[in-house]
Design an enzyme around this catalytic site. Structure first.
Site, PDB file in Angstrom:
ATOM      1  N   ASN A   7     -83.898  42.784  18.509  1.00 10.68           N
ATOM      2  CA  ASN A   7     -83.926  41.419  18.915  1.00 10.68           C
ATOM      3  C   ASN A   7     -84.545  41.230  20.301  1.00 10.68           C
ATOM      4  O   ASN A   7     -84.012  41.571  21.307  1.00 10.68           O
ATOM      5  CB  ASN A   7     -82.316  41.033  18.857  1.00 10.68           C
ATOM      6  CG  ASN A   7     -82.097  39.570  19.321  1.00 10.68           C
ATOM      7  OD1 ASN A   7     -83.239  38.849  19.555  1.00 10.68           O
ATOM      8  ND2 ASN A   7     -80.930  39.095  19.465  1.00 10.68           N
ATOM      9  N   GLU A 385     -74.235  40.031  13.256  1.00 12.93           N
ATOM     10  CA  GLU A 385     -75.919  39.645  12.681  1.00 12.93           C
ATOM     11  C   GLU A 385     -76.561  40.924  12.881  1.00 12.93           C
ATOM     12  O   GLU A 385     -77.573  40.887  11.882  1.00 12.93           O
ATOM     13  CB  GLU A 385     -76.508  39.058  13.895  1.00 12.93           C
ATOM     14  CG  GLU A 385     -75.838  37.473  13.886  1.00 12.93           C
ATOM     15  CD  GLU A 385     -76.173  36.600  15.031  1.00 12.93           C
ATOM     16  OE1 GLU A 385     -75.538  36.787  16.049  1.00 12.93           O
ATOM     17  OE2 GLU A 385     -77.066  35.634  14.879  1.00 12.93           O
TER      18      GLU A 385
END
Ligand code: AMP
Length: 398
Positions: A7, A385
């Site tokens: 990320n 996530e």
């Protein structure tokens, strides 16, 4: 197969290594202050101590090289060579209307993500830097893009259009997209499992309440509405973002205080939300709860306004779905704050929602917090996530 989940932000990079078969995480970490003085890598092998390495990271390629070295460290690493990383899953913020699902990254996909950059000028370019750095350092390792917006591409036109001249949608794709899609998809799936029902028969509302916050209406497994819009600024009152407001406020503040649009946008993104409402006390709900418990107005007012806005969206989405079977709380605040959950649910008593306070006071696990007699099930579902990204990645490359 090990999946490296990345990320990538403009000056930070979070990562996890997840075995996609056992779904266990073997290591995680974070590079901070990339391109800025004082950069450092925080690395933790599962079950091990946190290690902090201060080292210059002039760019993301250097940062990812440090991550790879940490993962291959003979003492604290989790892989012997890069061959043991079967794929990389990248979190991509904006997929526009081009991506309704995750996709294997190739030149065409990179170009399409670039084309969405005007919709997310702070996020997509940083995500692309992460993709490029990984493809240079790990050539031949397949990579997958998982989009925050993709899950909400099922929203119908009536939900995604703004009430502005239609040409702005036709020409410029100005519409509501929604974000946190990976979390809304994961949590609604887990809620169906916890309820022991098929998701294709359920009407669910997911309240993802973190520093960024959004609510979604998931009808029969598909997102039909969500509170964030063209950007993550719309919707709920958040940590530092205002959420919904009268657009004329921009002009009013700009004129009265002689500020540019960019400066006002900065106020709405960084100085508003519960931080702004608490007169700058904090964007962290732990501080707001302490303030409320001390009897101060600052914390009380911010928390009550936050919860009221969440409840308003829940009410709206019950109308949008013509009913609801389950309401889920997730993310930092949703998972950890019994007070916020109570404040939200107090507004929902009219439709037979009642909370079991013992269940509501538990933390860190999937749990039904509504009373048996409650007409609607209310649940706390910790989001994950990274696991959702690893699953999507594995499904596309295996
Ligand atoms: P997230 O963006 O999902 O990581 O959520 C971060 C936010 O969760 C923090 O800014 C806090 O407001 C909130 N949070 C984390 N832990 C707690 C806690 N124990 N009680 C209340 N709020 C918490």
């Amino acid at each position: 197969m090990n999946v490296l989940v990345i990320n990538c932000g403009s000056s930070s990079l979070k990562f996890q290594v997840i075995n996609a078969v056992t779904e266990e995480m073997s290591a995680k970490g974070l590079c901070e202050r990339i391109g800025i003085d004082g950069s450092r890598l925080v690395y933790q092998k599962t079950g091990g101590e946190k290690e902090i390495t201060q080292a210059p990271m002039p760019d993301h390629k250097v940062a990812i090289k440090m991550v790879i070295d940490a993962l291959m460290n003979p003492k604290t690493g989790v892989v012997k060579s890069l061959d043991e990383i079967g794929a990389v899953g990248h979190r991509i913020v904006h997929g526009g209307e081009k991506f309704a699902s995750s996709t294997v990254i190739n030149d065409e996909v990179i170009k399409a993500i670039e084309e969405c950059s005007d919709l997310a000028p702070l996020h997509n370019p940083a995500n692309l830097i992460g993709i490029r750095a990984c493809s240079e350092l790990m050539p031949g390792t397949p990579m997958v893009a998982v989009f925050d917006t993709a899950f909400h591409q099922t929203m119908p036109e009536e939900a995604f259009l703004y009430g502005i001249p239609y040409k702005y949608y036709q020409q410029d794709k100005i519409r509501r997209y929604g974000f946190h899609g990976t979390s809304h998809a994961y949590v609604s799936g887990r809620a169906a499992a916890l309820m022991g029902e098929d998701i294709s028969k359920l009407k669910l509302i997911v309240c993802h309440l973190g520093n960024g916050a959004s609510v979604s209406a998931v009808k029969f497994g598909k997102s039909i509405d969500t509170s964030m819009g063209l950007t993550p600024l719309e919707g709920l009152i958040m940590g530092t973002r205002s959420g919904d407001l009268d657009p004329a406020i921009l002009q009013f503040i700009a004129n009265k205080y002689n500020k540019s649009i960019d400066e006002v946008m900065n106020i709405l993104n960084k100085e508003s939300g519960v931080f702004g409402l608490s007169e700058g006390l904090s964007s962290d709900f732990r501080d707001l709860e302490d303030s409320k418990n001390r009897g101060e107005d600052k914390g009380r007012r911010a928390m009550e306004a936050f919860a009221y806005r969440v409840a308003k969206y829940v009410g709206a989405y019950i109308a949008a779905m013509n009913g609801v079977d389950g309401i889920c709380f997730t993310a930092g605040v949703g998972e950890n704050s019994p007070i916020v959950r109570n404040l939200v649910c107090e507004h929902l008593g009219f439709m037979g929602v009642s909370i079991d306070q013992d269940a509501n006071n538990q933390r860190g696990k999937e749990i039904v917090i509504s009373e048996k007699s409650s007409r609607v099930k209310v649940m706390v579902i910790p989001t994950n996530e990274e696991l959702a990204i690893a699953r999507e990645t594995y499904a596309l490359v295996k």
